[in-house]
Design a protein around this motif. Structure first.
Motif, short mmCIF file in Angstrom:
data_model
loop_
_atom_site.label_atom_id
_atom_site.label_comp_id
_atom_site.label_asym_id
_atom_site.label_seq_id
_atom_site.Cartn_x
_atom_site.Cartn_y
_atom_site.Cartn_z
N LEU A 1 0.83 -1.19 0.00
CA LEU A 1 0.00 0.00 0.00
C LEU A 1 0.87 1.25 0.00
O LEU A 1 2.04 1.23 0.41
CB LEU A 1 -0.93 -0.01 1.21
N THR A 2 0.31 2.35 -0.45
CA THR A 2 1.09 3.59 -0.59
C THR A 2 1.29 4.30 0.74
O THR A 2 2.11 5.21 0.83
CB THR A 2 0.38 4.54 -1.57
N LYS A 3 0.50 3.90 1.74
CA LYS A 3 0.62 4.52 3.06
C LYS A 3 0.74 3.43 4.11
O LYS A 3 0.27 2.30 3.92
CB LYS A 3 -0.62 5.38 3.35
N ALA A 4 1.37 3.76 5.23
CA ALA A 4 1.49 2.81 6.34
C ALA A 4 0.15 2.78 7.07
O ALA A 4 -0.14 3.65 7.90
CB ALA A 4 2.62 3.22 7.27
N VAL A 5 -0.66 1.79 6.75
CA VAL A 5 -1.97 1.67 7.38
C VAL A 5 -2.15 0.27 7.95
O VAL A 5 -1.55 -0.70 7.46
CB VAL A 5 -3.12 1.98 6.39
N SER A 6 -2.96 0.16 8.96
CA SER A 6 -3.27 -1.13 9.56
C SER A 6 -4.45 -1.77 8.84
O SER A 6 -5.17 -1.10 8.09
CB SER A 6 -3.60 -0.95 11.03
N ALA A 7 -4.66 -3.05 9.11
CA ALA A 7 -5.82 -3.73 8.55
C ALA A 7 -7.11 -3.10 9.07
O ALA A 7 -8.11 -3.00 8.35
CB ALA A 7 -5.77 -5.21 8.89
N ALA A 8 -7.10 -2.66 10.34
CA ALA A 8 -8.28 -2.00 10.90
C ALA A 8 -8.60 -0.72 10.14
O ALA A 8 -9.77 -0.38 9.93
CB ALA A 8 -8.05 -1.71 12.38
N HIS A 9 -7.56 0.00 9.71
CA HIS A 9 -7.78 1.21 8.91
C HIS A 9 -8.43 0.85 7.58
O HIS A 9 -9.30 1.59 7.08
CB HIS A 9 -6.45 1.92 8.67
N LEU A 10 -8.04 -0.29 7.00
CA LEU A 10 -8.64 -0.72 5.74
C LEU A 10 -10.14 -0.98 5.92
O LEU A 10 -10.95 -0.62 5.06
CB LEU A 10 -7.96 -1.99 5.22
N VAL A 11 -10.50 -1.61 7.04
CA VAL A 11 -11.92 -1.87 7.30
C VAL A 11 -12.69 -0.55 7.30
O VAL A 11 -13.76 -0.44 6.68
CB VAL A 11 -12.09 -2.60 8.65
N GLU A 12 -12.16 0.45 7.98
CA GLU A 12 -12.84 1.74 8.06
C GLU A 12 -12.90 2.43 6.69
O GLU A 12 -13.88 3.09 6.36
CB GLU A 12 -12.15 2.64 9.08
N ALA A 13 -11.82 2.26 5.92
CA ALA A 13 -11.81 2.86 4.58
C ALA A 13 -12.90 2.27 3.70
O ALA A 13 -13.61 3.00 2.99
CB ALA A 13 -10.43 2.66 3.94
N TYR A 14 -13.07 0.95 3.76
CA TYR A 14 -14.14 0.31 2.99
C TYR A 14 -15.51 0.75 3.50
O TYR A 14 -16.43 1.01 2.71
CB TYR A 14 -14.02 -1.22 3.08
N ALA A 15 -15.66 0.80 4.81
CA ALA A 15 -16.94 1.20 5.39
C ALA A 15 -17.33 2.61 4.95
O ALA A 15 -18.49 2.88 4.63
CB ALA A 15 -16.88 1.10 6.91
N ASP A 16 -16.37 3.51 4.92
CA ASP A 16 -16.65 4.88 4.47
C ASP A 16 -16.98 4.90 2.98
O ASP A 16 -17.89 5.62 2.54
CB ASP A 16 -15.44 5.77 4.74
N TYR A 17 -16.24 4.13 2.20
CA TYR A 17 -16.43 4.13 0.74
C TYR A 17 -17.84 3.65 0.39
O TYR A 17 -18.49 4.18 -0.52
CB TYR A 17 -15.38 3.25 0.08
N TYR A 18 -18.31 2.62 1.10
CA TYR A 18 -19.61 2.02 0.76
C TYR A 18 -20.72 2.48 1.71
O TYR A 18 -21.79 1.86 1.75
CB TYR A 18 -19.50 0.50 0.77
N ALA A 19 -20.49 3.55 2.43
CA ALA A 19 -21.53 4.08 3.32
C ALA A 19 -22.79 4.40 2.51
O ALA A 19 -22.74 5.09 1.50
CB ALA A 19 -21.03 5.32 4.03
N GLY A 20 -23.91 3.88 2.94
CA GLY A 20 -25.17 4.13 2.24
C GLY A 20 -25.47 3.16 1.12
O GLY A 20 -26.56 3.21 0.54
N ALA A 21 -24.54 2.28 0.77
CA ALA A 21 -24.78 1.30 -0.30
C ALA A 21 -25.68 0.18 0.23
O ALA A 21 -25.30 -0.53 1.16
CB ALA A 21 -23.46 0.72 -0.81
N GLU A 22 -26.86 0.03 -0.35
CA GLU A 22 -27.82 -0.94 0.17
C GLU A 22 -27.43 -2.38 -0.10
O GLU A 22 -27.85 -3.28 0.62
CB GLU A 22 -29.21 -0.66 -0.42
N THR A 23 -26.64 -2.61 -1.14
CA THR A 23 -26.33 -4.00 -1.51
C THR A 23 -24.95 -4.45 -1.07
O THR A 23 -24.58 -5.60 -1.29
CB THR A 23 -26.45 -4.20 -3.03
N ILE A 24 -24.16 -3.57 -0.46
CA ILE A 24 -22.80 -3.93 -0.03
C ILE A 24 -22.65 -3.68 1.46
O ILE A 24 -22.92 -2.58 1.94
CB ILE A 24 -21.74 -3.15 -0.81
N ALA A 25 -22.22 -4.70 2.18
CA ALA A 25 -22.01 -4.59 3.62
C ALA A 25 -20.55 -4.89 3.94
O ALA A 25 -20.01 -5.91 3.50
CB ALA A 25 -22.92 -5.57 4.37
N VAL A 26 -19.91 -4.00 4.67
CA VAL A 26 -18.54 -4.19 5.12
C VAL A 26 -18.60 -4.72 6.56
O VAL A 26 -19.14 -4.05 7.44
CB VAL A 26 -17.73 -2.88 5.07
#
Length: 301
Positions: A215-240
């Motif tokens: 990855l381009t930044k030093a991030v943890s796996a927990a940060h990835l979870v939050e990144a996905y959750a933010d990206y798909y916030a409000g998406a009715e068919t995708i659950a993180v």
């Protein structure tokens, strides 16, 4: 008033699935042709003209031929591979990119995504869009699907007594979903993609293993979870799924739905993660996505 849908190729797995879902949803009527006229170009063109929307559930060459005979103004959703990276066609993965649902709603030509591609893009597009994964990064994808997505020969093989329990395929590394994965995941080069089939009818797991150092930044796996959750916030068919996942995953758990789940597994000390998408290859990976796109194109809920 019900919307009129013509499914060209309704007798196939995807076509039957779309017809069943439309019947369950209500508010649709199917424009149909007799058995003797299903391959008649003139009859098919007339059906397209009568319908509010035509869905192509055909092999690639037949889908291209269907587009060539379509009357002017006909709106088309193509479930084949033929037009997924063709100029002038909108890619029918509403949640993948900001504004994509609106583009689908306004389009006269929409290509339904491939099942493996849906899982792969759902995992990779947020990383490239957020600048966490450089487009030129070497990526690999491993996936397993139920045999229903493999066509009549594979279905017959698996439904015969003694069918294979598990098999790898497309080992020439040129799977037909690769072009759409590259384009819509935001990659600069094709990933190594190894698909497989299990001895179960439907369901799918798509996995992307990563060293966090890629990855381009030093991030943890927990940060990835939050990144996905933010990206798909409000998406009715995708659950993180929150947290770091460590339990077994059943590829059949979402069968019969139009849902997709994202899981992050990780070994933080080793700097390793596995990104996983789970979906029904006949649902969000095919017929379910098609009905979602039909609703968008016709301005329905």
């Amino acid at each position: 008033m019900s919307a009129r849908i013509f499914i060209d190729g309704q007798a196939g797995t995807t076509g039957l699935g779309i017809a069943q879902r439309l019947e369950q949803a209500g508010g649709f009527s199917l424009v149909t042709l007799s058995e003797s006229r299903r391959k008649d170009p003139e009859a098919r063109a007339e059906a397209m003209a009568e319908a509010d929307l035509t869905v192509l559930c055909l092999p690639d060459d037949a889908a291209r031929e269907a587009v060539s005979i379509a009357p002017q103004g006909a709106r088309i959703l193509d479930a084949s591979t033929a037009h997924r990276v063709v100029e002038g066609w909108v890619y029918g993965f509403a949640e993948a990119m900001a504004g994509q649902a609106e583009r689908i709603a306004q389009a006269s030509r929409v290509s339904n995504p491939g099942c493996y591609a849906t899982g792969a893009i759902a995992l990779l597009r947020p990383l490239t869009a957020l600048g966490l994964l450089a487009p030129e990064t070497a990526v690999s994808i491993n996936a397993v699907s139920g045999y229903s997505g493999g066509g009549k020969a594979m279905i017959a093989d698996h439904e015969a007594k003694g069918g294979p329990a598990f098999e790898l395929y497309a080992l020439g590394l040129k799977h037909k979903h690769l072009p759409e994965i590259v384009r819509y995941a935001g990659l600069a080069k094709p990933p190594i993609f190894v698909p497989s089939v299990g001895h179960f009818a439907q369901g799918m797991l798509v996995c992307v293993p990563l060293h966090l150092a890629q990855l381009t930044k030093a991030v943890s796996a927990a940060h990835l979870v939050e990144a996905y959750a933010d990206y798909y916030a409000g998406a009715e068919t995708i659950a993180v799924r929150r947290g770091i996942w460590s339990h077994n995953l059943d590829p059949q758990a979402l069968n019969g739905t139009n849902q997709l789940e994202i899981f992050i597994c990780a070994h933080e000390e080793a700097g390793q993660a596995v990104l996983i998408a789970r979906l029904d290859n006949l649902g969000k990976g095919a017929s379910g996505a098609a009905v979602q796109n039909i609703n968008l194109m016709l301005g329905r809920e």
